[in-house]
Design a protein around this motif. Structure first.
Motif, PDB file in Angstrom:
ATOM      1  N   ALA A   1       0.811  -1.174  -0.019  1.00 46.08           N
ATOM      2  CA  ALA A   1       0.132  -0.104   0.008  1.00 46.08           C
ATOM      3  C   ALA A   1       0.862   1.162  -0.276  1.00 46.08           C
ATOM      4  O   ALA A   1       0.570   2.018  -0.666  1.00 46.08           O
ATOM      5  N   ILE A   2       1.973   1.178   0.888  1.00 47.73           N
ATOM      6  CA  ILE A   2       2.911   2.265   0.698  1.00 47.73           C
ATOM      7  C   ILE A   2       3.328   2.611  -0.525  1.00 47.73           C
ATOM      8  O   ILE A   2       3.459   3.777  -1.179  1.00 47.73           O
ATOM      9  N   ARG A   3       3.946   1.308  -1.143  1.00 51.21           N
ATOM     10  CA  ARG A   3       4.456   1.632  -2.763  1.00 51.21           C
ATOM     11  C   ARG A   3       3.507   2.122  -3.597  1.00 51.21           C
ATOM     12  O   ARG A   3       3.901   2.991  -4.482  1.00 51.21           O
ATOM     13  N   GLN A   4       2.112   1.640  -3.387  1.00 51.37           N
ATOM     14  CA  GLN A   4       1.155   2.027  -4.245  1.00 51.37           C
ATOM     15  C   GLN A   4       0.784   3.706  -4.067  1.00 51.37           C
ATOM     16  O   GLN A   4       0.729   4.444  -5.171  1.00 51.37           O
ATOM     17  N   CYS A   5       0.857   4.038  -2.966  1.00 52.48           N
ATOM     18  CA  CYS A   5       0.772   5.582  -2.704  1.00 52.48           C
ATOM     19  C   CYS A   5       1.644   6.365  -3.184  1.00 52.48           C
ATOM     20  O   CYS A   5       1.501   7.499  -3.817  1.00 52.48           O
ATOM     21  N   GLN A   6       3.118   5.861  -3.083  1.00 54.62           N
ATOM     22  CA  GLN A   6       4.276   6.643  -3.616  1.00 54.62           C
ATOM     23  C   GLN A   6       4.141   6.516  -5.071  1.00 54.62           C
ATOM     24  O   GLN A   6       4.576   7.433  -5.698  1.00 54.62           O
ATOM     25  N   THR A   7       3.482   5.555  -5.747  1.00 53.59           N
ATOM     26  CA  THR A   7       3.419   5.585  -7.233  1.00 53.59           C
ATOM     27  C   THR A   7       2.601   6.614  -7.839  1.00 53.59           C
ATOM     28  O   THR A   7       2.693   6.992  -8.885  1.00 53.59           O
ATOM     29  N   VAL A   8       1.593   6.876  -6.972  1.00 57.12           N
ATOM     30  CA  VAL A   8       0.699   8.130  -7.501  1.00 57.12           C
ATOM     31  C   VAL A   8       1.036   9.356  -7.186  1.00 57.12           C
ATOM     32  O   VAL A   8       0.318  10.236  -7.040  1.00 57.12           O
ATOM     33  N   GLY A   9       2.155   9.565  -6.388  1.00 56.77           N
ATOM     34  CA  GLY A   9       2.839  10.858  -5.909  1.00 56.77           C
ATOM     35  C   GLY A   9       2.342  11.217  -4.562  1.00 56.77           C
ATOM     36  O   GLY A   9       2.665  12.366  -4.196  1.00 56.77           O
ATOM     37  N   ILE A  10       1.966  10.244  -3.750  1.00 52.82           N
ATOM     38  CA  ILE A  10       1.389  10.662  -2.270  1.00 52.82           C
ATOM     39  C   ILE A  10       2.672  10.057  -1.673  1.00 52.82           C
ATOM     40  O   ILE A  10       2.773   8.921  -1.228  1.00 52.82           O
TER      41      ILE A  10
END
Length: 81
Positions: A26-35
């Motif tokens: 989930a952390i990686r997915q958030c970082q991929t969308v710029g958060i």
């Protein structure tokens, strides 16, 4: 009997906590969308991706409980649901 099994699986899925690997994903997915972790939306983002993963797992468990051949396609490609 089937309904009891489905209800038990649903309750277990809803009560299940996210594993460390799910949190990291989930952390990686958030970082991929710029958060990033410094953004105020970061907690909401990670929680939403974690809940989405739990929902997907719960749906697969539900389908497997209703149809034991869910993961075993037939020769015609029909899964039976």
């Amino acid at each position: 009997m089937r309904q009891v099994l489905v209800i038990a699986l649903a309750a277990a899925g809803l009560c299940a906590c996210a594993s460390d690997s799910m949190k990291e994903a989930a952390i990686r997915q958030c970082q991929t969308v710029g958060i990033t972790q410094n953004d105020p939306e970061f907690d909401v983002c990670t929680r939403s991706y974690t809940l989405q993963s739990n929902q997907d797992t719960l749906e697969v468990s539900y389908r497997r409980a209703l149809n034991p051949t869910y993961d075993k396609p037939t020769a015609h490609g029909w899964y039976g649901y």
